[in-house]
Design a protein around this motif. Structure first.
Motif, PDB file in Angstrom:
ATOM      1  N   LEU A   9      -4.899   6.531  -3.730  1.00 19.76           N
ATOM      2  CA  LEU A   9      -4.461   5.771  -2.568  1.00 19.76           C
ATOM      3  C   LEU A   9      -3.873   6.682  -1.493  1.00 19.76           C
ATOM      4  O   LEU A   9      -4.112   6.492  -0.290  1.00 19.76           O
ATOM      5  CB  LEU A   9      -3.434   4.723  -2.991  1.00 19.76           C
ATOM      6  N   VAL A  63      -7.382   0.644   2.262  1.00 16.79           N
ATOM      7  CA  VAL A  63      -6.466   1.042   1.202  1.00 16.79           C
ATOM      8  C   VAL A  63      -6.143  -0.157   0.308  1.00 16.79           C
ATOM      9  O   VAL A  63      -6.115  -0.045  -0.921  1.00 16.79           O
ATOM     10  CB  VAL A  63      -5.173   1.643   1.781  1.00 16.79           C
ATOM     11  N   LEU A  91      -6.686  -0.833  -3.689  1.00 16.94           N
ATOM     12  CA  LEU A  91      -5.571  -1.216  -4.555  1.00 16.94           C
ATOM     13  C   LEU A  91      -5.908  -2.437  -5.396  1.00 16.94           C
ATOM     14  O   LEU A  91      -5.489  -2.530  -6.566  1.00 16.94           O
ATOM     15  CB  LEU A  91      -4.320  -1.487  -3.711  1.00 16.94           C
ATOM     16  N   CYS A 120       0.834  -1.209   0.000  1.00 17.51           N
ATOM     17  CA  CYS A 120       0.000   0.000   0.000  1.00 17.51           C
ATOM     18  C   CYS A 120       0.864   1.252   0.000  1.00 17.51           C
ATOM     19  O   CYS A 120       0.570   2.222  -0.729  1.00 17.51           O
ATOM     20  CB  CYS A 120      -0.926  -0.008   1.205  1.00 17.51           C
TER      21      CYS A 120
END
Length: 410
Positions: free
Chosen positions: A362, A326, A330, A302
């Motif tokens: 992100l 997150v 992704l 991440c």
């Protein structure tokens, strides 16, 4: 490993007046459950330890199966480790921890932070005869946050405002102690971008090579556990004139198996040209130096994707991914590896499919205080200490250059 019988003198005991030669006004305890938590505390300890009014000590609670990694780290770094049996008997002006477990035994205001990007998955479900039950988010459950009818922490440091409703749902009693303070780890990564060339040189990468970071989390669902052959064959599959492969294994892997054993397992890869990073530090500098990232369900992937690295995901268990996290976002952006197909072709496809907009998305979900974590953390630490903050601005230092490990058998 440090003995639990050798008690420390200094400004921690009834003899403090005789041992203290500096006029210490406050004492701070850094609680290191394992190596990963110890390295995360290293991102913020400078906010208080450089103050001449403050003395910092460290301790390792006997609550983690990976505690040996913390003991080794403190010894090698020359940090002052206090036996746990002594730490629980003394009053502290501030206790700081990047993990949970046994904190309720310490006396003083407690500040906790995560040792990763925050809520990202669920605790592992253990094998047992009993029926299955809902899995908690690590660090967010009642069991981690409360004890004896009270919230354990005086300040629960969160990276993003999105974490507040997760905390409210899991343990509403802890919400008054929450502070949205950003992510000091990611801030240091961002502060290191100007050193990319130096980091690439330290990794031995030429201007014509693409640096590929290959990272594995720990545990039964990790890349190293499920597809160990990929970690040992990727160096052979990727042409050395085009790629510089950098291997970054989670610190708990090293603590569980030992440094010599890990180096032995990857000795052939190192001799074939790959770089193996030590567990204490190096992975963040490698992300800054990298052109591509291949990793499993973890904080590392991440951070790297939020930094802007085109990413190829190792196979992962969908039921382990926290919706709205997150990593969940992704998975909508990055392709997952097909173990039966050539890795080089899939890395090239990941590079073509990646959009710079992915990183911005992100990054916005990773921290609500970009570049400001040091300021927010110091403000809370000094509030709990009951001291006025230093007048100077808190620093966010770049990470140190990577120091690749030498081949074991050279």
């Amino acid at each position: 490993m440090a003995s639990d019988v050798r008690r420390l003198p200094g400004p921690f005991s009834f003899g403090a007046g005789k041992a203290d030669t500096h006029g210490v006004e406050r004492v701070v305890l850094m609680v290191t459950h394992h190596l990963a938590s110890a390295t995360r505390l290293a991102d913020i300890v400078h906010l208080v330890e450089e103050d001449h009014r403050v003395q910092v000590a460290y301790t390792v609670p006997p609550s983690s199966r990976y505690a040996n990694g913390a003991h080794d780290y403190l010894r090698d770094a020359g940090l002052w480790e206090m036996p746990w049996s002594q730490a629980v008997e003394l009053p502290w002006d501030l206790v700081v921890s990047a993990g949970d477990g046994m904190l309720e035994r310490l006396h003083g205001p407690i500040m906790t932070l995560t040792h990763g990007i925050g809520p990202n998955g669920y605790v592992d479900r253990r094998d047992s005869p009993g029926p299955a039950a809902p899995r908690a988010i690590p660090g967010f459950g009642q069991q981690a946050l409360t004890m004896y009818g009270r919230v354990i922490s005086s300040a629960i440091m969160l990276g993003h405002e999105d974490h507040l409703p997760m905390l409210a749902a899991a343990c509403p009693e802890a919400l008054p102690a929450s502070v949205v303070a950003g992510d000091p780890c990611f801030d240091r990564i961002l502060a290191s971008r100007g050193r990319r060339t130096a980091y690439r040189n330290a990794l031995g990468a030429s201007p014509d090579q693409q640096v590929v970071v290959v990272s594995s989390h720990h545990g039964s669902e990790s890349l190293m556990s499920r597809h160990p052959e990929l970690l040992t064959t990727i160096t052979r599959e990727l042409p050395s004139d085009r790629y510089r492969v950098v291997l970054a294994m989670h610190p708990n892997i090293w603590s569980a198996h030992g440094k010599s054993q890990i180096r032995a397992w990857f000795s052939a890869s190192i001799e074939a040209g790959a770089v193996l990073l030590p567990p204490e530090e190096g992975w963040r500098a490698a992300l800054v130096a990298a052109d591509l990232l291949f990793a499993d369900h973890s904080s590392v992937v991440c951070y790297g994707a939020a930094l802007g690295l085109p990413t190829l995901l190792a196979p992962f268990a969908a039921e382990d991914v926290l919706p709205g996290s997150v990593f969940a976002r992704l998975t909508e952006m990055a392709p997952a590896l097909d173990p039966k197909s050539a890795v080089a072709d899939q890395l090239d496809e990941a590079l073509r499919a990646w959009s710079p907009a992915n990183a911005a998305t992100l990054r916005a979900q990773l921290t609500s205080v970009p570049g400001g974590a040091a300021r927010e953390f110091r403000r809370v630490m000094y509030r709990l200490l009951g001291l006025a903050e230093p007048r100077t601005e808190p620093l966010t230092r770049p990470v140190l250059p990577p120091r690749p490990l030498e081949p074991l058998y050279r």
